[in-house]
Design a protein around this motif. Structure first.
Motif, PDB file in Angstrom:
ATOM      1  N   SER A  88      50.410  45.998  38.533  1.00  7.59           N
ATOM      2  CA  SER A  88      49.219  45.149  38.512  1.00  7.59           C
ATOM      3  C   SER A  88      49.488  43.780  39.131  1.00  7.59           C
ATOM      4  O   SER A  88      50.633  43.310  39.175  1.00  7.59           O
ATOM      5  N   THR A  90      48.700  40.898  37.925  1.00 10.03           N
ATOM      6  CA  THR A  90      49.224  40.000  36.888  1.00 10.03           C
ATOM      7  C   THR A  90      50.724  40.193  36.712  1.00 10.03           C
ATOM      8  O   THR A  90      51.484  39.221  36.597  1.00 10.03           O
ATOM      9  N   SER A 148      44.902  34.787  43.215  1.00 11.47           N
ATOM     10  CA  SER A 148      43.820  34.867  42.233  1.00 11.47           C
ATOM     11  C   SER A 148      44.149  35.937  41.190  1.00 11.47           C
ATOM     12  O   SER A 148      44.555  37.044  41.537  1.00 11.47           O
ATOM     13  N   LEU A 149      43.949  35.592  39.927  1.00 11.02           N
ATOM     14  CA  LEU A 149      44.216  36.523  38.841  1.00 11.02           C
ATOM     15  C   LEU A 149      42.944  37.234  38.371  1.00 11.02           C
ATOM     16  O   LEU A 149      42.968  37.973  37.396  1.00 11.02           O
ATOM     17  N   GLN A 150      41.834  36.959  39.055  1.00 12.92           N
ATOM     18  CA  GLN A 150      40.591  37.619  38.702  1.00 12.92           C
ATOM     19  C   GLN A 150      39.769  37.850  39.951  1.00 12.92           C
ATOM     20  O   GLN A 150      40.096  37.346  41.034  1.00 12.92           O
ATOM     21  N   ASP A 151      38.692  38.609  39.827  1.00 16.89           N
ATOM     22  CA  ASP A 151      37.833  38.936  40.960  1.00 16.89           C
ATOM     23  C   ASP A 151      37.143  37.676  41.477  1.00 16.89           C
ATOM     24  O   ASP A 151      36.454  36.982  40.731  1.00 16.89           O
ATOM     25  N   SER A 152      37.368  37.369  42.760  1.00 13.17           N
ATOM     26  CA  SER A 152      36.752  36.184  43.362  1.00 13.17           C
ATOM     27  C   SER A 152      35.660  36.562  44.362  1.00 13.17           C
ATOM     28  O   SER A 152      35.161  35.698  45.090  1.00 13.17           O
ATOM     29  N   SER A 162      33.179  28.880  38.434  1.00 13.50           N
ATOM     30  CA  SER A 162      33.933  29.852  37.637  1.00 13.50           C
ATOM     31  C   SER A 162      35.332  29.327  37.330  1.00 13.50           C
ATOM     32  O   SER A 162      35.808  28.377  37.955  1.00 13.50           O
ATOM     33  N   TRP A 164      39.391  29.434  37.249  1.00 10.20           N
ATOM     34  CA  TRP A 164      40.515  29.928  38.047  1.00 10.20           C
ATOM     35  C   TRP A 164      41.775  29.828  37.184  1.00 10.20           C
ATOM     36  O   TRP A 164      42.312  28.739  36.986  1.00 10.20           O
ATOM     37  N   SER A 176      43.341  27.239  32.877  1.00  8.39           N
ATOM     38  CA  SER A 176      42.289  27.633  33.814  1.00  8.39           C
ATOM     39  C   SER A 176      41.467  26.400  34.202  1.00  8.39           C
ATOM     40  O   SER A 176      41.224  25.519  33.364  1.00  8.39           O
TER      41      SER A 176
END
Length: 289
Positions: A88, A90, A148-152, A162, A164, A176
C-alpha cells in the motif's frame, strides 16, 4: 551581490520585486567562498529538481542528498521492491520515512519543514530555499499530488479545502493541513531555520520559482559565489525535469503572463486567508490581477 537593505554578512531580506535573498560571505581576499556543499529545501513543485540540475550542469559542486534517489542502491532497492510487490501507499511512504529518520540534517528530505534545533554537519554548506506563489503552488499540488496519502482526484475548489495528511519525513508530526496551511507552515519553518543559520553565520539563498523560469541566469549569478568551479558560460535548463513535452518558452509564457490565474475562480483570493507577513517576506501579492 548583496541585497541593498542588507549589507552585513549573515543578514538577508526579500524585496517585493522578483529577487532572491543572498547572504554573501567573503573570505580574507574579498572573493566568494568556494568548496562549499549545497543543500536545497523547497516544497513539491517549486523547481527543486531544475535547480539541482542547473547546479550540476554549471559547476562541480556537491549536492547533499535530498530525495530517495540520492541514497544507496540498497535503500532504493528496498523501496522499489515494496512497490513491485504491490504494498500500500501508506506502507511504502512509511518505509521511506524510516530511511530518512536515520539521516543527518543535511540529508533530510528536501520537502521537509525546517524546524531544526541543531546545525550538526552543516559546516561548509550553503543552504538554498526555493519558494513559489502560494496560489500557483496549490494549483500544481492539485495536478501533481506527490506523496499524497489520500485521493486527490477531486475538483480544485474541493481540494483546496480538504485535509492533506503529512508523511513523517515532512517533520510536522504527521499532522494534517489544508494545502495552503501546509505551505504557510513550510515557509514559516524556512524563516525559523534561516534565523538559526544567521546566528551561526552560515550562508543561505532564497530563490523564487518564478525567477528560475523567467531569469534562470540571474538565479545562477546569485548562487555562483558558493559553487565549486562555476562555469563562465552559463547553460540553461530548458526542458522540464518532469514533462519533456514542455520547454522553457512554454513555462515563461505561462508563468510570466500569469496565465495560471485563469484557472482560479474569481473570488479565490478574497475567500482564502493568507498570512500577509509571509506574503510580504516572499514578495508576492494576493490578488487576481
Amino acid at each position: 551581490l548583496l541585497c541593498p537593505r542588507s549589507r552585513r554578512a549573515g543578514r538577508s531580506c526579500l524585496p517585493r520585486s522578483p529577487c532572491s535573498v543572498v547572504v554573501f560571505k567573503l573570505n580574507s581576499s574579498g572573493h566568494g567562498i568556494s568548496h562549499m556543499k549545497i543543500k536545497i529545501f523547497g516544497e513539491r513543485n517549486t523547481s527543486t529538481n531544475a535547480l539541482g540540475s542547473m547546479i550540476k550542469e554549471n559547476s562541480s559542486s556537491f549536492l547533499h542528498p535530498s530525495g530517495l534517489r540520492d541514497f544507496s542502491m540498497f535503500e532504493r532497492s528496498v523501496v522499489n521492491t515494496a512497490i513491485k510487490v504491490g504494498l500500500s501507499t501508506t506502507w511504502i511512504e512509511d518505509l521511506k520515512d524510516k530511511i530518512f529518520a536515520r539521516k543527518p540534517l543535511v540529508q533530510q528530505w528536501k520537502h521537509c519543514a525546517t524546524y531544526f534545533d541543531t546545525l550538526e554537519h552543516s559546516e561548509n554548506t550553503h543552504f538554498i530555499f526555493v519558494i513559489r506563489h502560494p496560489a500557483s503552488w496549490a494549483l500544481s499540488l492539485h495536478k501533481n499530488p506527490y506523496q499524497s496519502l489520500q485521493d486527490s482526484s477531486v475538483p480544485f475548489s474541493q481540494f483546496i479545502d480538504s485535509d492533506w495528511p503529512t508523511v513523517k519525513r515532512e517533520m510536522l508530526h504527521s499532522r494534517s493541513f489544508k494545502p495552503l496551511e501546509l505551505y504557510q507552515e513550510k515557509i514559516t519553518s524556512y524563516k525559523y531555520f534561516i534565523k538559526q543559520l544567521d546566528k551561526a553565520s552560515l550562508s543561505h539563498t532564497v530563490i523564487r520559482f518564478e525567477d528560475m523560469v523567467l531569469r534562470q541566469s540571474w538565479c545562477y549569478d546569485q548562487i555562483k559565489p558558493f559553487l565549486d568551479n562555476p562555469k563562465l558560460a552559463f547553460s540553461e535548463v530548458r526542458k522540464s525535469t518532469k514533462d519533456s513535452s514542455k520547454n522553457l518558452e512554454y513555462y515563461q509564457d505561462y508563468y510570466g503572463n500569469e496565465l495560471w490565474k485563469a484557472e482560479l475562480e474569481e473570488d479565490f483570493f478574497s475567500n482564502i486567508e493568507m498570512d500577509r507577513h509571509l506574503l510580504d517576506w516572499m514578495g508576492y501579492d494576493w490578488k487576481k490581477s
